[in-house]
Scaffold this motif. Structure first.
Motif, PDB file in Angstrom:
ATOM      1  N   LYS A  10       0.848  -1.297  -0.078  1.00 30.91           N
ATOM      2  CA  LYS A  10      -0.037  -0.073  -0.010  1.00 30.91           C
ATOM      3  C   LYS A  10       0.826   1.421   0.226  1.00 30.91           C
ATOM      4  N   PHE A  11       1.986   1.099   0.768  1.00 31.32           N
ATOM      5  CA  PHE A  11       2.931   2.202   0.777  1.00 31.32           C
ATOM      6  C   PHE A  11       3.328   2.382  -0.670  1.00 31.32           C
ATOM      7  N   LEU A  12       3.593   1.471  -1.323  1.00 31.45           N
ATOM      8  CA  LEU A  12       4.202   1.575  -2.652  1.00 31.45           C
ATOM      9  C   LEU A  12       3.224   2.430  -3.561  1.00 31.45           C
ATOM     10  N   LEU A  13       1.931   1.819  -3.543  1.00 32.64           N
ATOM     11  CA  LEU A  13       0.788   2.606  -4.321  1.00 32.64           C
ATOM     12  C   LEU A  13       1.026   4.195  -4.197  1.00 32.64           C
ATOM     13  N   PHE A  14       0.967   4.480  -2.717  1.00 29.56           N
ATOM     14  CA  PHE A  14       1.011   6.063  -2.589  1.00 29.56           C
ATOM     15  C   PHE A  14       2.229   6.928  -2.589  1.00 29.56           C
ATOM     16  N   LYS A  15       3.435   6.074  -2.305  1.00 29.98           N
ATOM     17  CA  LYS A  15       4.689   6.957  -2.095  1.00 29.98           C
ATOM     18  C   LYS A  15       5.634   6.526  -3.295  1.00 29.98           C
ATOM     19  N   LEU A  16       5.393   5.324  -3.904  1.00 31.82           N
ATOM     20  CA  LEU A  16       6.459   4.878  -5.019  1.00 31.82           C
ATOM     21  C   LEU A  16       5.719   4.384  -6.151  1.00 31.82           C
ATOM     22  N   PRO A  17       4.841   5.303  -6.752  1.00 33.48           N
ATOM     23  CA  PRO A  17       3.951   4.588  -7.609  1.00 33.48           C
ATOM     24  C   PRO A  17       4.534   3.918  -8.990  1.00 33.48           C
ATOM     25  N   ALA A  18       5.782   4.650  -9.330  1.00 34.75           N
ATOM     26  CA  ALA A  18       6.342   4.031 -10.414  1.00 34.75           C
ATOM     27  C   ALA A  18       6.751   2.472 -10.280  1.00 34.75           C
ATOM     28  N   ALA A  19       7.184   2.133  -9.023  1.00 39.65           N
ATOM     29  CA  ALA A  19       7.512   0.608  -8.541  1.00 39.65           C
ATOM     30  C   ALA A  19       6.039   0.097  -8.470  1.00 39.65           C
ATOM     31  N   PHE A  20       4.961   0.468  -8.032  1.00 42.07           N
ATOM     32  CA  PHE A  20       3.752  -0.224  -8.012  1.00 42.07           C
ATOM     33  C   PHE A  20       3.236  -0.417  -9.436  1.00 42.07           C
ATOM     34  N   ILE A  21       3.294   0.648 -10.483  1.00 42.15           N
ATOM     35  CA  ILE A  21       2.779   0.526 -11.551  1.00 42.15           C
ATOM     36  C   ILE A  21       3.725  -0.756 -12.475  1.00 42.15           C
ATOM     37  N   CYS A  22       4.977  -0.805 -12.051  1.00 36.04           N
ATOM     38  CA  CYS A  22       5.805  -1.825 -12.770  1.00 36.04           C
ATOM     39  C   CYS A  22       5.450  -3.043 -12.187  1.00 36.04           C
ATOM     40  N   GLY A  23       5.049  -3.119 -11.253  1.00 37.81           N
ATOM     41  CA  GLY A  23       4.601  -4.543 -10.507  1.00 37.81           C
ATOM     42  C   GLY A  23       5.318  -5.089  -9.577  1.00 37.81           C
ATOM     43  N   VAL A  24       6.131  -4.318  -8.933  1.00 37.91           N
ATOM     44  CA  VAL A  24       7.102  -4.607  -7.769  1.00 37.91           C
ATOM     45  C   VAL A  24       5.954  -4.913  -6.446  1.00 37.91           C
ATOM     46  N   ARG A  25       6.153  -6.079  -6.002  1.00 36.15           N
ATOM     47  CA  ARG A  25       5.368  -6.351  -4.927  1.00 36.15           C
ATOM     48  C   ARG A  25       6.207  -6.909  -3.690  1.00 36.15           C
ATOM     49  N   VAL A  26       6.046  -6.615  -2.553  1.00 42.60           N
ATOM     50  CA  VAL A  26       6.650  -7.229  -1.500  1.00 42.60           C
ATOM     51  C   VAL A  26       5.843  -8.468  -0.855  1.00 42.60           C
ATOM     52  N   LYS A  27       6.340  -9.608  -0.819  1.00 38.46           N
ATOM     53  CA  LYS A  27       5.814 -11.140  -0.649  1.00 38.46           C
ATOM     54  C   LYS A  27       5.983 -11.305   0.594  1.00 38.46           C
ATOM     55  N   LYS A  28       7.039 -11.211   1.463  1.00 40.92           N
ATOM     56  CA  LYS A  28       7.487 -11.622   2.900  1.00 40.92           C
ATOM     57  C   LYS A  28       8.426 -10.850   3.393  1.00 40.92           C
ATOM     58  N   ILE A  29       8.168 -10.412   4.721  1.00 36.38           N
ATOM     59  CA  ILE A  29       9.084  -9.541   5.443  1.00 36.38           C
ATOM     60  C   ILE A  29       9.232  -9.947   7.014  1.00 36.38           C
ATOM     61  N   ASP A  30      10.531 -10.195   7.620  1.00 33.41           N
ATOM     62  CA  ASP A  30      10.484 -10.626   9.010  1.00 33.41           C
ATOM     63  C   ASP A  30      11.780  -9.589   9.257  1.00 33.41           C
ATOM     64  N   GLU A  31      12.281  -9.869  10.529  1.00 41.04           N
ATOM     65  CA  GLU A  31      13.236  -9.187  10.975  1.00 41.04           C
ATOM     66  C   GLU A  31      14.705  -9.312  10.270  1.00 41.04           C
ATOM     67  N   THR A  32      14.922 -10.446   9.563  1.00 39.93           N
ATOM     68  CA  THR A  32      16.083 -10.927   8.916  1.00 39.93           C
ATOM     69  C   THR A  32      15.975 -10.968   7.543  1.00 39.93           C
ATOM     70  N   ASP A  33      14.824 -11.184   6.762  1.00 40.03           N
ATOM     71  CA  ASP A  33      14.749 -11.147   5.357  1.00 40.03           C
ATOM     72  C   ASP A  33      13.602 -10.644   4.785  1.00 40.03           C
ATOM     73  N   CYS A  34      13.738 -10.147   3.438  1.00 36.97           N
ATOM     74  CA  CYS A  34      12.443  -9.589   2.837  1.00 36.97           C
ATOM     75  C   CYS A  34      12.703 -10.361   1.413  1.00 36.97           C
ATOM     76  N   THR A  35      11.534 -10.642   0.871  1.00 38.43           N
ATOM     77  CA  THR A  35      11.201 -11.014  -0.410  1.00 38.43           C
ATOM     78  C   THR A  35      10.337 -10.143  -1.114  1.00 38.43           C
ATOM     79  N   VAL A  36      10.947  -9.984  -2.467  1.00 37.30           N
ATOM     80  CA  VAL A  36      10.126  -8.908  -3.363  1.00 37.30           C
ATOM     81  C   VAL A  36      10.183  -9.556  -4.612  1.00 37.30           C
ATOM     82  N   THR A  37       9.083  -9.553  -5.397  1.00 38.02           N
ATOM     83  CA  THR A  37       8.772  -9.867  -6.787  1.00 38.02           C
ATOM     84  C   THR A  37       8.382  -8.923  -7.702  1.00 38.02           C
TER      85      THR A  37
END
Length: 151
Positions: A10-37
């Protein structure tokens, strides 16, 4: 309020719209790992029928930056964050769905603690590896983050 994948998207949609439009999405996040597709599509392609390098960089940066945001939120302090430097290596055409994984969350907490203790900015490098649907590495990106306690 805990930082989650859906809140980051949701942050991407409002603050980084270019990334959102290109299809960048966070799939998982925790203290040590983050997965983005991000999936190779018409909107994010280059003239060579693969994903434009800047789209890969947006996804890779998000996989590192989201971890920085997560640790800042966890600290409860007002801390600024900034990319100070980056480098990338592209090893194969990026087609299909590309997954970027950063497993360097453990580096951030120490830098935040040091910045709080000294009042000085701290820098650290984080790596994000991009792989295609077959598990073949297509790119590797490193980002130098700077964190500083706000006065």
């Amino acid at each position: 309020m805990k930082l989650t994948a859906s809140k980051l998207n949701k942050f991407l949609l409002f603050k980084l719209p270019a990334a959102f439009i290109c299809g960048v999405r966070v799939k998982k996040i925790d203290e040590t790992d983050c997965t983005v597709t991000v999936k190779h599509r018409w909107i994010n392609q280059n003239p060579f029928n693969s994903m434009y390098f800047a789209v890969q960089a947006m996804a890779a940066e998000l996989s590192t930056g989201a971890l920085v945001m997560y640790q800042i939120q966890k600290s409860g302090k007002k801390i600024s964050m900034l990319v100070a430097n980056n480098k990338g290596n592209f090893t194969k055409k990026a087609t299909g769905r590309i997954t970027f994984v950063c497993k360097d969350g453990h580096l951030i907490e120490r830098a935040i603690q040091e910045s709080v203790a000294t009042g000085e900015g701290q820098t650290f490098w984080m790596k994000s590896i991009g792989t295609d649907e077959k598990g073949v590495q297509v790119s590797e990106m490193d980002f130098e983050w700077s964190v500083r306690i706000k006065k």
